[in-house]
Design an enzyme around this catalytic site. Structure first.
Site, short mmCIF file in Angstrom:
data_model
loop_
_atom_site.label_atom_id
_atom_site.label_comp_id
_atom_site.label_asym_id
_atom_site.label_seq_id
_atom_site.Cartn_x
_atom_site.Cartn_y
_atom_site.Cartn_z
N ASP A 99 6.78 -24.76 11.00
CA ASP A 99 6.29 -25.20 9.69
C ASP A 99 7.40 -26.01 9.05
OD1 ASP A 99 4.19 -23.54 10.28
OD2 ASP A 99 4.39 -22.27 8.50
N HIS B 291 8.86 -22.73 17.86
CA HIS B 291 8.09 -22.51 19.08
C HIS B 291 8.16 -23.73 20.00
CE1 HIS B 291 5.74 -19.02 17.28
NE2 HIS B 291 6.37 -19.53 16.23
N SER C 264 16.14 -24.16 7.12
CA SER C 264 17.08 -25.19 7.55
C SER C 264 16.32 -26.39 8.10
CB SER C 264 18.06 -24.64 8.59
OG SER C 264 19.15 -25.52 8.73
#
Length: 297
Positions: free
Chosen positions: A106, A162, A264
């Site tokens: 995300d 991922h 981050s």
């Protein structure tokens, strides 16, 4: 018939004005002992107390748009537990089309587009070289004139990342460094910021076409810690090596690779022939699994 009077716009609160004041934001998050503060927050975040955690999350929500409705767990034992939370099954949809390179996380899209030879931009007018980011041991030739996408994870976002495609993680390079904030204010003021901060270079080989791609997770203030499932060490400020870590870990598309301890940035690099997916542009919000790039036809 008289038109109803228009309500005056709501004025932002004093707290919101302080948070969004660029000068103050930069001073509070950068002109401080960054590494000492990062160690302190790391210690605090691991205190196991549900009462303290609830109070900390309440305060956290005063500054961010923290949404925990898609979290697997309804309660957390520590702030670290909340930062590194897992999602409920089915909370993200992974685009399984073979020609799609999915977003690993995300994020809010930052600078993105073609790599100009070996030059990349962190913000308008602020360029850096591939070699400065990857470190002296890495061959960046496959990414010359390729494409890149900068993905910024805010503190409130889901912090796990991922596999963007079926791929093999062939090598990890860890580069210790500083912990500058990576928000837009700092990116417009600190030259070559990503090249200064602590980071890891993840070299992957895609099963589709055998393309070499790279994910570069960049740590920041309060978040100088990166964890990969395939390594038995945590990459953080106190870790000094080995900096070159060989591995042969196979990941399926959408499989979890690791996580940040806080928000981050991940910078994605692909070779020539890849193109940006529709709607991927600076400022766009993406979710893990949605189309980020398209592989060569």
């Amino acid at each position: 018939m008289k038109a109803s009077p228009t309500s005056p716009p709501l004025k932002p609160s004093l707290l919101q004005r302080l948070v969004h004041n660029e000068e103050l934001n930069f001073l509070l998050t950068n002109r401080v002992p960054r590494q000492a503060l990062t160690h302190l927050v790391g210690w605090y975040s691991r205190i196991r107390s549900r009462r303290l955690t609830r109070a900390s999350i309440w305060l956290w929500r005063r500054f961010t748009e923290l949404d925990l409705r898609d979290a697997r767990k309804p309660q957390f034992d520590s702030l670290h537990d909340c930062f590194t939370r897992e999602l409920k099954p089915g909370a993200r949809h992974v685009d399984v089309r073979p020609e799609v390179f999915a977003s690993p996380c995300d994020a809010i899209v930052g600078a993105c587009g073609p790599v100009q030879g070996t030059q990349v931009f962190q913000a308008k007018g602020f360029a850096y070289q591939l070699g400065e980011l990857f470190g002296p041991s890495q061959d960046t030739t496959p990414f010359h004139d390729g494409h890149y996408v900068t993905l910024r994870l805010t503190s409130a976002m889901y912090h796990r990342f991922h596999a963007p495609q079926d791929a093999t993680l062939e090598h990890v390079t860890y580069l210790s460094g500083d912990t500058w904030n990576v928000n837009p204010v700092a990116l417009q003021r600190v030259e070559k910021l990503y090249c200064r901060n602590e980071r890891a270079v993840l070299n992957l080989r895609l099963q589709q076409g055998g393309h070499r791609v790279a994910l570069v997770p960049v740590a920041a203030i309060l978040v100088a810690s990166i964890r990969l499932h395939c390594l038995d060490v945590r990459l953080h400020l106190r870790y000094r090596g080995p900096n070159e870590i060989a591995c042969q870990e196979v990941f399926s598309k959408g499989q979890e690779m690791g996580w940040f301890e806080h928000g981050s940035t991940i910078i994605v690099f692909v070779p020539p022939g890849f193109t940006l997916a529709e709607g991927v542009a600076p400022g766009a919000r993406v979710r893990m699994g949605q189309a980020l790039l398209r592989l060569p036809a």
